[in-house]
Design an enzyme around this catalytic site. Structure first.
Site, short mmCIF file in Angstrom:
data_model
loop_
_atom_site.label_atom_id
_atom_site.label_comp_id
_atom_site.label_asym_id
_atom_site.label_seq_id
_atom_site.Cartn_x
_atom_site.Cartn_y
_atom_site.Cartn_z
CD GLU A 160 -2.59 1.57 0.12
OE1 GLU A 160 -3.42 0.78 -0.32
OE2 GLU A 160 -2.35 2.68 -0.44
N GLY B 186 3.99 0.07 -5.03
CA GLY B 186 4.32 -1.24 -5.61
C GLY B 186 4.49 -1.16 -7.11
CG LEU C 267 -27.16 12.50 -8.23
CD1 LEU C 267 -27.98 11.31 -8.71
CD2 LEU C 267 -27.98 13.78 -8.31
N GLY D 298 -16.79 10.45 -13.37
CA GLY D 298 -16.34 9.07 -13.47
C GLY D 298 -14.90 8.93 -12.99
CG HIS E 68 -47.43 -4.98 10.40
ND1 HIS E 68 -47.56 -4.11 9.33
CD2 HIS E 68 -48.22 -4.47 11.40
CE1 HIS E 68 -48.41 -3.14 9.66
NE2 HIS E 68 -48.82 -3.34 10.90
P1 NAD Z 1 -20.58 8.10 -12.58
O1 NAD Z 1 -20.18 7.31 -13.74
O2 NAD Z 1 -21.53 7.56 -11.58
O3 NAD Z 1 -21.25 9.47 -13.09
C1 NAD Z 1 -20.58 10.37 -13.91
C2 NAD Z 1 -21.61 11.28 -14.55
O4 NAD Z 1 -20.92 12.33 -15.20
C3 NAD Z 1 -22.45 10.55 -15.59
O5 NAD Z 1 -23.81 10.81 -15.37
C4 NAD Z 1 -21.94 11.16 -16.88
O6 NAD Z 1 -22.92 11.20 -17.89
C5 NAD Z 1 -21.54 12.56 -16.44
N1 NAD Z 1 -20.58 13.23 -17.31
C6 NAD Z 1 -19.55 12.68 -17.98
N2 NAD Z 1 -18.91 13.63 -18.70
C7 NAD Z 1 -19.55 14.81 -18.47
C8 NAD Z 1 -19.38 16.12 -18.92
N3 NAD Z 1 -18.41 16.45 -19.76
N4 NAD Z 1 -20.24 17.09 -18.49
C9 NAD Z 1 -21.24 16.77 -17.64
N5 NAD Z 1 -21.45 15.53 -17.18
C10 NAD Z 1 -20.62 14.55 -17.59
O7 NAD Z 1 -19.21 8.58 -11.90
P2 NAD Z 1 -18.91 9.26 -10.49
O8 NAD Z 1 -20.14 9.79 -9.85
O9 NAD Z 1 -17.76 10.19 -10.73
O10 NAD Z 1 -18.41 8.03 -9.63
C11 NAD Z 1 -17.23 7.32 -10.02
C12 NAD Z 1 -17.34 5.86 -9.74
O11 NAD Z 1 -17.36 5.63 -8.35
C13 NAD Z 1 -18.59 5.26 -10.33
O12 NAD Z 1 -18.26 4.10 -11.03
C14 NAD Z 1 -19.43 4.96 -9.14
O13 NAD Z 1 -20.20 3.77 -9.33
C15 NAD Z 1 -18.44 4.80 -8.02
N6 NAD Z 1 -19.08 5.27 -6.80
C16 NAD Z 1 -20.04 4.47 -6.25
C17 NAD Z 1 -20.71 4.91 -5.14
C18 NAD Z 1 -21.78 4.04 -4.55
O14 NAD Z 1 -21.83 2.86 -4.85
N7 NAD Z 1 -22.70 4.58 -3.75
C19 NAD Z 1 -20.44 6.15 -4.57
C20 NAD Z 1 -19.48 6.93 -5.18
C21 NAD Z 1 -18.80 6.47 -6.29
#
Ligand code: NAD
Length: 466
Positions: free
Chosen positions: A35, A117, A187, A272, A445
């Site tokens: 790590e 690593g 979100l 993403g 319930h």
């Molecule tokens: P995401 O893929 O969930 O969402 C990225 C969003 O950005 C998409 O809706 C996409 O359409 C939009 N986007 C892409 N390019 C854009 C642009 N140029 N302008 C405006 N919007 C654009 O990615 P994230 O929210 O960054 O999360 C990253 C990863 O981490 C994901 O794979 C997610 O599943 C994971 N994650 C999971 C959890 C959970 O399980 N609760 C929580 C956080 C993150």
């Protein structure tokens, strides 16, 4: 140079890597886990799932105290935010959990190799930390995870323009937080800062909100987020972010083709994540990457190089901690000659907003596209006694089952504790249950789980409480 020979060296201690290391130790392998960061647990424990959930909980309590206590007959005045304490509590939760992983490593006699690593040859992992050593090993498991991605014209400055890690520790509540991307991170963290008082604008490239979710769920989500004050603008293309002092101007092309500029004091880029392979040395020894930089593996998580495996965010598939964990366990079991397996049809997906959104299996559009005949049942939380008592009546459960066999194919939930309720659905899919199996199972319930049962009853045309 270390003289020890390991059975397995895992690179990366996130949920994928550390769980794989523990499983390997259980199976009698002499195991090390490399790590680069000062604490174990990877993105999830340090700067991802765990701190964000701590802040989601704290901010929800703040919002509930301010907005919803009066309806319960509780008068609270002078509700104030103490952000340093809220952030400090989050850090404490993280510290306890990362320390917990270190404890598990001691319990299982796993060597924690501290440093970066790099695979220098099959069977040799260089660890560059305070000193540099090379670990000799029979097998290597790559579990290096992913890092935040960005878009052209938007560069992280580690301050005003940042990613999720920065948004977990803003020193003050932003006046106007601009979030790029209405995905999971956008979100969840957008909700946190909106609850704490920020104006939040979310700019999303796609024309629809949460298109990967079932449309009945996405529709409710859009309404609920609008009610909470999140200004989500769909179908916009962000073209740049320019900092002027403490203000960032975000430029984007609106759906009508007009260029717009939006000023904010913080920008969260949540478009993403990308797999972490930089500096890993994997390609140099023959590990194949796909076009998008993900490591290519076979059904047993083996790469093209004998003795090197890969799991989690660094291979294709949903970037989820629990997916990585299951893959880590399956990969190690394969190494030990056991039948490890991950059922990709039964991986729950949860968004921890308020209310939560959770799904497992196929959505209605997916089933239509695949030509699978199906029936559906749904039930609203509004008609559930416990949800009424909680005052949490937004949302629904929707169940999709095969039209002929009644086998459960997908379950989609938006509502209170959806993330916990989805576990029943994942087990049902794993056991190839029918909707009738769920409908005939006794659900206590008054609980929220009765909404799942009623949705299953509805799939069979015999819903009771509506
Ligand atoms: P995401 O893929 O969930 O969402 C990225 C969003 O950005 C998409 O809706 C996409 O359409 C939009 N986007 C892409 N390019 C854009 C642009 N140029 N302008 C405006 N919007 C654009 O990615 P994230 O929210 O960054 O999360 C990253 C990863 O981490 C994901 O794979 C997610 O599943 C994971 N994650 C999971 C959890 C959970 O399980 N609760 C929580 C956080 C993150």
């Amino acid at each position: 140079m270390s003289q020890e020979t390991y059975d397995l060296v895992v690179i990366g201690s996130g949920p994928g890597g550390y769980v794989a290391a523990i499983r390997a130790a259980q199976l009698g392998m002499r195991t090390a886990c490399v790590e680069k960061d000062p604490t174990l647990g990877g993105t999830c424990l340090n700067v991802g799932c765990i701190p964000s959930k701590a802040l989601l909980e704290s901010s929800e309590r703040f919002a509930a105290a301010r907005l919803h206590s009066a309806e319960h007959g509780i008068k609270i005045s002078g509700v104030e935010l103490d952000l340093p304490t809220m952030l400090g509590r989050k850090d404490k939760v993280v510290k306890q959990l990362t320390g917990g992983v270190a404890g598990l490593f001691r319990k299982h006699k796993i060597t924690w190799a501290k440093g970066l690593g790099k695979i220098v040859a099959p069977g040799k992992v260089e660890v560059r930390g305070e000193t540099t050593e090379v670990l000799e090993t029979k097998r290597i498991l790559i579990a290096t995870g992913s890092v935040p991605a960005t878009i052209p014209g938007v560069a992280f400055d580690g301050d005003r323009i940042g990613h999720s890690t920065h948004a977990l520790s803003y020193p003050a509540v932003p006046e106007h937080l601009i979030v790029i991307g209405a995905g999971v991170i956008g979100l969840e963290l957008g909700s946190v800062w909106a609850r704490l008082g920020a104006k939040v604008t979310v700019l999303e490239y796609l024309p629809a909100l949460l298109p990967m979710m079932d449309p009945d769920v996405s529709k409710v989500a859009a309404k609920v987020f609008a009610k909470q004050g999140l200004d989500i603008r769909l179908g916009v293309k962000v073209t740049g972010a320019t900092r002027k002092g403490d203000v960032v101007d975000v430029t984007y092309t609106a759906p009508d083709g007009q260029t717009q500029t939006l000023p904010g004091d913080r920008v969260l880029v949540a478009v993403g994540r990308k797999p972490t392979t930089e500096g890993l040395g994997a390609e140099a020894v023959g590990v194949q990457l796909d076009r998008r930089g993900f490591i290519q593996v076979d059904a047993h998580y083996a790469t093209a190089v004998p003795g090197i495996w890969a799991i989690g965010d660094v291979i294709p598939g949903p970037m989820l901690a629990h997916k990585a964990e299951e893959e880590g366990i399956a990969a190690v079991e394969h190494m030990a000659g056991l039948p490890g397996h991950v059922n990709y049809d039964a991986i729950p997906n949860i968004i921890y907003t308020h209310p939560e959104i959770a799904s497992v299996g196929k959505t209605e559009p997916e089933l239509k596209q695949a030509g699978v005949p199906f029936k559906k049942g749904s039930f609203p939380f509004l008609a559930n006694a416990r949800a009424k008592a909680l005052g949490e009546t937004d949302g629904l459960v929707k169940i999709l089952a095969h039209a002929e066999t009644d086998r459960v194919l997908g379950v989609h939930i938006i509502g209170p504790r959806a993330g916990d309720l989805i576990a029943e659905a994942a087990v049902a899919i794993e056991f190839s249950a029918s909707a009738e199996d769920i409908a005939r199972s006794v659900h206590a319930h008054p609980t929220l789980s009765e909404v799942v049962k009623e949705a299953a009853l509805d799939a069979g045309g015999r819903v009771i409480n509506i």
